[in-house]
Design a protein around this motif. Sequence first.
Motif, mmCIF file in Angstrom:
data_model
loop_
_atom_site.group_PDB
_atom_site.id
_atom_site.type_symbol
_atom_site.label_atom_id
_atom_site.label_comp_id
_atom_site.label_asym_id
_atom_site.label_seq_id
_atom_site.Cartn_x
_atom_site.Cartn_y
_atom_site.Cartn_z
ATOM 1 N N VAL A 103 0.839 -1.207 0.000
ATOM 2 C CA VAL A 103 0.000 0.000 0.000
ATOM 3 C C VAL A 103 0.872 1.253 0.000
ATOM 4 O O VAL A 103 0.571 2.248 -0.667
ATOM 5 N N LEU A 104 1.971 1.187 0.737
ATOM 6 C CA LEU A 104 2.854 2.355 0.820
ATOM 7 C C LEU A 104 3.470 2.688 -0.529
ATOM 8 O O LEU A 104 3.483 3.860 -0.949
ATOM 9 N N TRP A 105 3.976 1.668 -1.244
ATOM 10 C CA TRP A 105 4.569 1.930 -2.556
ATOM 11 C C TRP A 105 3.525 2.454 -3.539
ATOM 12 O O TRP A 105 3.797 3.350 -4.341
ATOM 13 N N TRP A 106 2.331 1.867 -3.495
ATOM 14 C CA TRP A 106 1.239 2.333 -4.365
ATOM 15 C C TRP A 106 0.960 3.811 -4.110
ATOM 16 O O TRP A 106 0.875 4.622 -5.037
ATOM 17 N N THR A 107 0.832 4.179 -2.832
ATOM 18 C CA THR A 107 0.483 5.552 -2.463
ATOM 19 C C THR A 107 1.588 6.526 -2.835
ATOM 20 O O THR A 107 1.332 7.599 -3.390
ATOM 21 N N LEU A 108 2.826 6.169 -2.532
ATOM 22 C CA LEU A 108 3.943 7.069 -2.839
ATOM 23 C C LEU A 108 4.112 7.261 -4.341
ATOM 24 O O LEU A 108 4.427 8.377 -4.798
ATOM 25 N N THR A 109 3.901 6.209 -5.110
ATOM 26 C CA THR A 109 4.027 6.329 -6.564
ATOM 27 C C THR A 109 2.991 7.296 -7.123
ATOM 28 O O THR A 109 3.314 8.176 -7.934
ATOM 29 N N LEU A 110 1.739 7.162 -6.687
ATOM 30 C CA LEU A 110 0.704 8.097 -7.135
ATOM 31 C C LEU A 110 1.008 9.518 -6.675
ATOM 32 O O LEU A 110 0.820 10.486 -7.429
ATOM 33 N N TRP A 111 1.489 9.662 -5.467
ATOM 34 C CA TRP A 111 1.820 10.978 -4.914
ATOM 35 C C TRP A 111 2.886 11.655 -5.780
ATOM 36 O O TRP A 111 2.752 12.833 -6.143
ATOM 37 N N VAL A 112 3.919 10.916 -6.119
ATOM 38 C CA VAL A 112 5.011 11.485 -6.921
ATOM 39 C C VAL A 112 4.533 11.796 -8.339
ATOM 40 O O VAL A 112 4.823 12.877 -8.888
ATOM 41 N N LEU A 113 3.799 10.884 -8.967
ATOM 42 C CA LEU A 113 3.337 11.107 -10.334
ATOM 43 C C LEU A 113 2.451 12.339 -10.432
ATOM 44 O O LEU A 113 2.591 13.166 -11.337
ATOM 45 N N VAL A 114 1.517 12.477 -9.474
ATOM 46 C CA VAL A 114 0.644 13.651 -9.487
ATOM 47 C C VAL A 114 1.443 14.901 -9.159
ATOM 48 O O VAL A 114 1.274 15.950 -9.790
ATOM 49 N N GLY A 115 2.340 14.794 -8.188
ATOM 50 C CA GLY A 115 3.114 15.958 -7.783
ATOM 51 C C GLY A 115 4.028 16.482 -8.869
ATOM 52 O O GLY A 115 4.281 17.687 -8.947
ATOM 53 N N LEU A 116 4.501 15.593 -9.729
ATOM 54 C CA LEU A 116 5.415 16.023 -10.785
ATOM 55 C C LEU A 116 4.692 16.489 -12.044
ATOM 56 O O LEU A 116 5.325 16.791 -13.050
ATOM 57 N N SER A 117 3.362 16.530 -12.004
ATOM 58 C CA SER A 117 2.621 17.034 -13.163
ATOM 59 C C SER A 117 2.900 18.522 -13.343
ATOM 60 O O SER A 117 3.204 19.239 -12.392
ATOM 61 N N GLY A 118 2.799 18.980 -14.576
ATOM 62 C CA GLY A 118 3.129 20.370 -14.879
ATOM 63 C C GLY A 118 2.077 21.363 -14.474
ATOM 64 O O GLY A 118 2.315 22.568 -14.490
ATOM 65 N N ILE A 119 0.871 20.893 -14.123
ATOM 66 C CA ILE A 119 -0.226 21.777 -13.730
ATOM 67 C C ILE A 119 -0.755 21.291 -12.392
ATOM 68 O O ILE A 119 -1.066 20.111 -12.242
ATOM 69 N N TYR A 120 -0.868 22.181 -11.426
ATOM 70 C CA TYR A 120 -1.297 21.780 -10.086
ATOM 71 C C TYR A 120 -2.757 22.121 -9.852
ATOM 72 O O TYR A 120 -3.200 23.230 -10.094
ATOM 73 N N ARG A 121 -3.516 21.143 -9.395
ATOM 74 C CA ARG A 121 -4.875 21.338 -8.894
ATOM 75 C C ARG A 121 -5.011 20.486 -7.639
ATOM 76 O O ARG A 121 -4.574 19.334 -7.628
ATOM 77 N N ALA A 122 -5.652 21.029 -6.610
ATOM 78 C CA ALA A 122 -5.796 20.278 -5.367
ATOM 79 C C ALA A 122 -6.530 18.962 -5.593
ATOM 80 O O ALA A 122 -6.243 17.956 -4.942
ATOM 81 N N ARG A 123 -7.454 18.957 -6.546
ATOM 82 C CA ARG A 123 -8.239 17.744 -6.800
ATOM 83 C C ARG A 123 -7.399 16.612 -7.383
ATOM 84 O O ARG A 123 -7.782 15.450 -7.309
ATOM 85 N N TYR A 124 -6.257 16.945 -8.000
ATOM 86 C CA TYR A 124 -5.430 15.902 -8.604
ATOM 87 C C TYR A 124 -4.916 14.909 -7.567
ATOM 88 O O TYR A 124 -4.560 13.772 -7.912
ATOM 89 N N TYR A 125 -4.834 15.333 -6.306
ATOM 90 C CA TYR A 125 -4.293 14.465 -5.271
ATOM 91 C C TYR A 125 -5.334 13.530 -4.663
ATOM 92 O O TYR A 125 -5.009 12.761 -3.746
ATOM 93 N N LEU A 126 -6.552 13.570 -5.147
ATOM 94 C CA LEU A 126 -7.577 12.692 -4.588
ATOM 95 C C LEU A 126 -7.176 11.211 -4.574
ATOM 96 O O LEU A 126 -7.481 10.501 -3.608
ATOM 97 N N PRO A 127 -6.501 10.676 -5.613
ATOM 98 C CA PRO A 127 -6.125 9.246 -5.565
ATOM 99 C C PRO A 127 -5.133 8.901 -4.456
ATOM 100 O O PRO A 127 -4.948 7.721 -4.155
ATOM 101 N N VAL A 128 -4.486 9.909 -3.861
ATOM 102 C CA VAL A 128 -3.493 9.633 -2.824
ATOM 103 C C VAL A 128 -4.154 9.352 -1.473
ATOM 104 O O VAL A 128 -3.657 8.553 -0.673
ATOM 105 N N TYR A 129 -5.294 9.988 -1.209
ATOM 106 C CA TYR A 129 -5.899 9.909 0.123
ATOM 107 C C TYR A 129 -6.380 8.514 0.515
ATOM 108 O O TYR A 129 -6.259 8.140 1.695
ATOM 109 N N PRO A 130 -6.943 7.701 -0.397
ATOM 110 C CA PRO A 130 -7.319 6.349 0.029
ATOM 111 C C PRO A 130 -6.142 5.543 0.570
ATOM 112 O O PRO A 130 -6.275 4.837 1.581
ATOM 113 N N GLY A 131 -4.980 5.624 -0.087
ATOM 114 C CA GLY A 131 -3.816 4.905 0.412
ATOM 115 C C GLY A 131 -3.386 5.398 1.781
ATOM 116 O O GLY A 131 -3.071 4.599 2.680
#
Length: 516
Positions: A278-306
């Motif tokens: 679960v930790l690797w899954w969550t961190l991978t999504l966190w990094v992928l979303v965080g490294l996107s070129g456009i930031y929106r708070a909603r983009y991080y929604l997939p991180v919260y379930p993990g």
Amino acid sequence: MAEPPHVVHLGQKSVGAFLIVLAFAVVVLAQPIGGAPIWEPNDARWVLLARDMVEHGHWLMPDIRGVPNEGIYKPQLFAWCIALVSLPTGQVTEFTAAIPSIVSAIAGVLGVVAIGSLLWSIRAGVMAGLVLSTTPNYFVFAHHPLAGLLFGFYVCLGGAMLSKGPPGLAAVVAAAAATGLEGGRSVLRRMKPALGALILLVLALPWLVPYLVAARPAFVQEVLIGEYAQWFLGTHGIAYRIAHMPSVLLYFLPWTLFLPAAVVWWRRSDRDDGRRYVLWWTLTLWVLVGLSGIYRARYYLPVYPGLAILTGEFFAQATPRVVRREIWLGCIAFALVVVALLIALVFPPALSGEGPVFMPDTIWERAVVGGLLAVGAVGAVMVLTRHGTLVRLATLIAVVVGASFAIEGHTSAIRRARHYDIRALGAVAIAHTSPNATVFGYPGLSLEYDVYVRRNIVEIGPADLSALLAKPSADVVIMTRRRWAASAGQVAPGWRELESRTVGGVDMVVLGNSTR
């Protein structure tokens, strides 16, 4: 996909656990469904696409303002869901537009309950569900009309892709990273990537084929290159991308305060039980979303379930004496956050944007929310002192925060309707025009106006505005009060202000001609 180690198989008790968390999630997340107006252009886009599907049958290439390519930027799944829910009444309303989001949010809560229960225990699943239901950003976006078996796994990924386009495939990378790091290449091959690619391609066809056939240049240049390549590559540097990544922890409060204790427990615990997966899954999504070129708070929604699953596992399984100091520090931090919120309730700060919508503005609401938070802070210390059980501590915090969110769900909808009063502007524009008339927006009107102004909307520039206001007209104009004040001395007799309302802190006016 590999099965994480030590998987627990659910029994009949899981039904009761699901029902408890389901009831909690419905009370916290689903109140009131459709009570707020459609106020944001991206939300309005989905509503308008679904309306075109229901009213005109354009299920594959819906249009907005008569332009088919307006539906080109996102796959159709979410608009399909809104349209299908709206079919029985034949109308897309604020209520029907909110149903898919609420159902998705509640399904996400039940999903983390199932994962936590399968990996560890029913108690861990329940804790994870309570944590996710009381995560601030999850609560906020549940009200936005946004968006087992190996075959089922890829179908779910296809659903994510048909909701968000290529960014939805970030889950593929997360699954591959977690599986590969935990099980190695041999286990990774069991994910059958060729089969997965075929399933995803088939699911993508309803989105890709119509636009590639009917609007290939626009689809390739504006969507694949201009939209999604920009999303992945962007124009911002690495410093900008890294800077907004910690915002996940801010929006995960109050549970963020107990993550340090969870990390200490993990380091001192001699068992893993699928936690690293679960930790690797969550961190991978966190990094992928965080490294996107456009930031929106909603983009991080997939991180919260993990994060919710990991936090729920900590509260359900950690031994209090092993992390007593860290838990006390978390409780003290929680009390300090409550004190800060109580001060803000007594002396409300000046807020911009959507801030005023979420700030209680009546005495009774401030008293009730403040009382709940105070009970939570004092109760957390008492529970930890007398009982020392982390489950009771987490349950108390979840109930207090959840009750506050339930109140906020009702009252913020009223404030939002007042702060984004597009409904009144739309009603006046309709009342003073015939069905075939035009509503002009100067210099533009964002898409949320189309939801409430059931007329042809045309955006115009300064020259067209001067020509329009120089003579009587059966049409109306919507613009800011500031621009109307600047133009008022140059208009033909009869033009007057029909209505004025505040939309997002900006005074807007509807202008009509009394000679029609």
